[in-house]
Write an enzyme that holds these catalytic residues in place. Structure first.
Site, PDB file in Angstrom:
ATOM      1  N   CYS A  77       0.827  -1.203   0.000  1.00  0.00           N
ATOM      2  CA  CYS A  77       0.000   0.000   0.000  1.00  0.00           C
ATOM      3  C   CYS A  77       0.863   1.255   0.000  1.00  0.00           C
ATOM      4  O   CYS A  77       0.653   2.160  -0.804  1.00  0.00           O
ATOM      5  CB  CYS A  77      -0.936  -0.022   1.195  1.00  0.00           C
ATOM      6  SG  CYS A  77      -1.783   1.520   1.511  1.00  0.00           S
ATOM      7  N   CYS A  80       1.402   3.927   4.722  1.00  0.00           N
ATOM      8  CA  CYS A  80       2.029   4.011   6.041  1.00  0.00           C
ATOM      9  C   CYS A  80       3.519   3.730   5.901  1.00  0.00           C
ATOM     10  O   CYS A  80       3.945   2.585   5.936  1.00  0.00           O
ATOM     11  CB  CYS A  80       1.433   2.980   6.989  1.00  0.00           C
ATOM     12  SG  CYS A  80      -0.274   3.275   7.400  1.00  0.00           S
ATOM     13  N   GLN A 284     -10.021  18.672   9.269  1.00  0.00           N
ATOM     14  CA  GLN A 284      -8.854  17.908   9.730  1.00  0.00           C
ATOM     15  C   GLN A 284      -9.235  16.435   9.910  1.00  0.00           C
ATOM     16  O   GLN A 284     -10.310  16.133  10.410  1.00  0.00           O
ATOM     17  CB  GLN A 284      -8.361  18.463  11.071  1.00  0.00           C
ATOM     18  CG  GLN A 284      -7.851  19.886  10.991  1.00  0.00           C
ATOM     19  CD  GLN A 284      -6.451  19.969  10.402  1.00  0.00           C
ATOM     20  OE1 GLN A 284      -5.828  18.958  10.087  1.00  0.00           O
ATOM     21  NE2 GLN A 284      -5.960  21.185  10.235  1.00  0.00           N
ATOM     22  N   TYR A 313      -5.106  31.385   6.027  1.00  0.00           N
ATOM     23  CA  TYR A 313      -5.278  30.011   5.540  1.00  0.00           C
ATOM     24  C   TYR A 313      -6.259  29.284   6.467  1.00  0.00           C
ATOM     25  O   TYR A 313      -5.956  28.237   7.012  1.00  0.00           O
ATOM     26  CB  TYR A 313      -3.946  29.253   5.494  1.00  0.00           C
ATOM     27  CG  TYR A 313      -2.813  30.010   4.839  1.00  0.00           C
ATOM     28  CD1 TYR A 313      -2.565  29.881   3.483  1.00  0.00           C
ATOM     29  CD2 TYR A 313      -1.992  30.863   5.594  1.00  0.00           C
ATOM     30  CE1 TYR A 313      -1.529  30.580   2.882  1.00  0.00           C
ATOM     31  CE2 TYR A 313      -0.957  31.566   4.996  1.00  0.00           C
ATOM     32  CZ  TYR A 313      -0.728  31.413   3.639  1.00  0.00           C
ATOM     33  OH  TYR A 313       0.303  32.101   3.064  1.00  0.00           O
ATOM     34  N   GLU A 334      -9.153  32.830   3.492  1.00  0.00           N
ATOM     35  CA  GLU A 334      -9.048  31.520   2.850  1.00  0.00           C
ATOM     36  C   GLU A 334      -9.360  31.662   1.369  1.00  0.00           C
ATOM     37  O   GLU A 334     -10.238  32.423   0.981  1.00  0.00           O
ATOM     38  CB  GLU A 334     -10.034  30.567   3.553  1.00  0.00           C
ATOM     39  CG  GLU A 334     -10.435  29.321   2.795  1.00  0.00           C
ATOM     40  CD  GLU A 334      -9.292  28.350   2.537  1.00  0.00           C
ATOM     41  OE1 GLU A 334      -8.489  28.084   3.443  1.00  0.00           O
ATOM     42  OE2 GLU A 334      -9.214  27.864   1.392  1.00  0.00           O
ATOM     43  N   CYS A 410       2.511  21.958   8.311  1.00  0.00           N
ATOM     44  CA  CYS A 410       2.457  20.524   8.012  1.00  0.00           C
ATOM     45  C   CYS A 410       3.719  20.109   7.255  1.00  0.00           C
ATOM     46  O   CYS A 410       3.835  18.991   6.789  1.00  0.00           O
ATOM     47  CB  CYS A 410       1.200  20.167   7.236  1.00  0.00           C
ATOM     48  SG  CYS A 410       0.965  21.151   5.770  1.00  0.00           S
TER      49      CYS A 410
HETATM   50  N1  SAH Z   1      -6.575  26.170   9.242  1.00  0.00           N
HETATM   51  C1  SAH Z   1      -7.454  25.214   8.609  1.00  0.00           C
HETATM   52  C2  SAH Z   1      -7.006  24.759   7.215  1.00  0.00           C
HETATM   53  C3  SAH Z   1      -5.544  24.561   6.985  1.00  0.00           C
HETATM   54  S1  SAH Z   1      -5.155  23.811   5.440  1.00  0.00           S
HETATM   55  C4  SAH Z   1      -7.699  24.039   9.512  1.00  0.00           C
HETATM   56  O1  SAH Z   1      -6.983  23.830  10.487  1.00  0.00           O
HETATM   57  O2  SAH Z   1      -8.639  23.296   9.279  1.00  0.00           O
HETATM   58  C5  SAH Z   1      -4.563  25.163   4.489  1.00  0.00           C
HETATM   59  C6  SAH Z   1      -5.659  25.978   3.856  1.00  0.00           C
HETATM   60  O3  SAH Z   1      -5.044  27.053   3.110  1.00  0.00           O
HETATM   61  C7  SAH Z   1      -6.543  25.246   2.858  1.00  0.00           C
HETATM   62  O4  SAH Z   1      -7.876  25.409   3.263  1.00  0.00           O
HETATM   63  C8  SAH Z   1      -6.273  25.936   1.509  1.00  0.00           C
HETATM   64  O5  SAH Z   1      -7.414  26.028   0.697  1.00  0.00           O
HETATM   65  C9  SAH Z   1      -5.826  27.309   1.946  1.00  0.00           C
HETATM   66  N2  SAH Z   1      -4.953  28.085   1.027  1.00  0.00           N
HETATM   67  C10 SAH Z   1      -4.036  27.611   0.164  1.00  0.00           C
HETATM   68  N3  SAH Z   1      -3.360  28.617  -0.403  1.00  0.00           N
HETATM   69  C11 SAH Z   1      -3.868  29.776   0.106  1.00  0.00           C
HETATM   70  C12 SAH Z   1      -3.559  31.155  -0.084  1.00  0.00           C
HETATM   71  N4  SAH Z   1      -2.620  31.542  -0.921  1.00  0.00           N
HETATM   72  N5  SAH Z   1      -4.262  32.061   0.623  1.00  0.00           N
HETATM   73  C13 SAH Z   1      -5.235  31.671   1.490  1.00  0.00           C
HETATM   74  N6  SAH Z   1      -5.564  30.373   1.708  1.00  0.00           N
HETATM   75  C14 SAH Z   1      -4.890  29.444   1.023  1.00  0.00           C
END
Ligand code: SAH
Length: 453
Positions: A77, A80, A284, A313, A334, A410
């Site tokens: 797979c 993991c 998440q 973001y 976002e 991340c």
């Molecule tokens: N903070 C959120 C999501 C984090 S993931 C949580 O914890 O659930 C990162 C996010 O950034 C995604 O939703 C993606 O769509 C967004 N993203 C990506 N590039 C971006 C940009 N240039 N400006 C604003 N948001 C962006």
């Protein structure tokens, strides 16, 4: 040495994606399926000037941190990468990776990085609240589901992934039997024919609510009533829908959702905040660890109650709403419009009036708001995708001079790069903490606090 030659190598390190690294006469080898501390016999696959790839042939002397993978298809797979490593060793590997990146790319001596102990999982199995299973056929023409083998689209038959919830198995069996009985064909990528492409299954861990969304290469499902009837028998079933995807594409979900039964969404809670999750919403995947991550972010933000906070973001506003519990005013930014609609809905659902959301790129919205509307920030929280923050975004953050910055990452490599820039522009790294959201895999989340000098 040449292709297929065998050699002995001691594994001393691991790459970002979990392959073992060893050396022979200074030449570097990447050997998949090995663990730090193993001595193995390996076979040459491909050689470049300074490094090469080899496959594991035989373990000569196993590492003390080697364990028997729990999953029978762990090697095929490839989802993991670290299953053959004890969980304690996985956590040490991730902590080391964060420290190395902050040191090498962030320019801070390794012994001066203010690392706090990584937050591991109590149970590093069955933690994912979401899974997407492709449908296809095996050699005998029988309908199967499972996972794509690493880097390919060959389906490995496996309905009980140990990272996913136990209900997946029962749900997939219902769908598979239904398809067989009603002669509904799985989708064939090569021929762009057949109906059922993927099943998306989600579970609200705090609420027990289940969602099934069948992605189809068509606009309707024959005998849909029979399928919903059977799926409704699964305890917790809350929403059953179709996603229309008639494109020739690798993208799993189609944008049009047709509800078959239920409200079209499920709800879940993280801490005291309730979230509505639709089939297309980002959420998440590990809610237990997400709570720890958000609590740490909140602690690092050190809010007293009156602050203006930006959450860049922000996705569906999960962190924004967490922060809004303690802040004066929160602004979220976002890029995905649907996510912002969910964020606004979630704010209403939780009766939070001190949050406002902007659709757009963080690197455009923030400078625009700063220059035109002279907005300010006491605290800025960022949670960018793997490529990290855009230069323009970092530049504006520095101009705005917030007291504190909380950076959730991340990918600690891009975090290291961004920390370097922020340190050169008046911010100091105060706290760092890893949070393992993806046990058994090489990925790791981490959160840092920076303060104005
Ligand atoms: N903070 C959120 C999501 C984090 S993931 C949580 O914890 O659930 C990162 C996010 O950034 C995604 O939703 C993606 O769509 C967004 N993203 C990506 N590039 C971006 C940009 N240039 N400006 C604003 N948001 C962006």
């Amino acid at each position: 040495m040449k292709k297929n030659d065998l050699f002995t190598v001691a594994i001393e390190d691991m790459s970002e994606d979990g392959a073992g690294i060893g050396r022979t006469d200074g030449y570097i080898w990447f050997v998949k399926d090995t663990v730090i501390g193993d001595v193995v016999e390996a076979g040459v696959m491909k050689m470049k000037k300074n490094y090469g790839f080899a496959r594991l042939v035989r373990i000569i002397d196993p590492s003390p941190s080697r364990v028997e993978p729990e999953c029978p298809v762990a090697r095929q797979c490839g989802g993991c990468q670290l299953q053959a490593m004890s969980y304690e060793e996985q956590l040490r590997f991730k902590e080391r990776k964060i420290r190395n990146h902050l040191s090498r790319l962030g320019g801070i001596p390794a012994d001066q990085i203010p690392m706090e102990p990584i937050m591991g999982m109590e149970n590093p199995w069955r933690y994912r609240n979401k899974a997407q299973f492709p449908f296809g056929k095996n050699k005998n023409g029988e309908i199967i589901t499972g996972f794509y083998a690493g880097r390919t689209h060959a389906i490995i038959e496996h309905e009980d992934c140990l990272l996913g919830v136990e209900e997946n198995k029962e749900i997939l069996e219902i769908i598979r039997n239904f398809m067989k009985e009603y002669k509904i064909e799985p989708y064939d990528e090569g021929a762009h024919r057949g109906l059922v492409r993927h099943a998306l299954i989600r579970k609200g861990f705090a609420t027990g609510e289940l969602m099934v969304c069948l992605v189809i290469n068509g606009r309707s499902l024959p005998a849909a009533g029979v399928l919903t009837e059977r799926l409704r028998a699964v305890p917790g079933m809350t929403s059953i829908s179709l996603s229309v995807n008639q494109e020739k594409t690798n993208v799993i979900m189609g944008q049009e959702i047709i509800s078959l039964w239920g409200p079209g969404y499920i709800t879940d809670r993280i801490g005291d905040v309730t979230y509505r999750i639709s089939p297309l919403s980002f959420y998440q995947v590990n809610p237990v660890q997400t709570k720890k991550l958000y609590e740490t972010a909140l602690e690092y933000a050190d809010l007293k109650g009156g602050e203006t906070v930006w959450d860049l973001y922000c996705g569906i506003g999960t962190i924004s709403l967490f922060l809004a519990q303690k802040a004066g005013q929160v602004y979220g930014v976002e890029i995905v419009p649907q996510a912002i609609r969910d964020a606004e809905e979630n704010a209403r659902l939780n009766h939070m009036e001190n949050v406002e959301f902007f659709v757009g790129k963080a690197e455009e919205v923030l400078p625009e708001q700063y220059e035109k509307n002279h907005i300010s920030a006491d605290v800025i929280v960022v949670d960018p995708p793997r490529k990290g923050c855009d230069a323009k975004c970092l530049e504006t953050i520095v101009k705005m001079q917030p007291e504190r910055l909380v950076y959730i990452s991340c990918d600690s490599a891009t975090l290291g790069r961004d920390v370097k820039y922020l340190r050169e522009n008046g911010y100091e790294l105060k706290r760092v903490r890893g949070c393992d959201m993806f046990g058994q895999t090489g990925h790791c989340e981490c959160v840092v606090k920076m303060e104005k000098n």
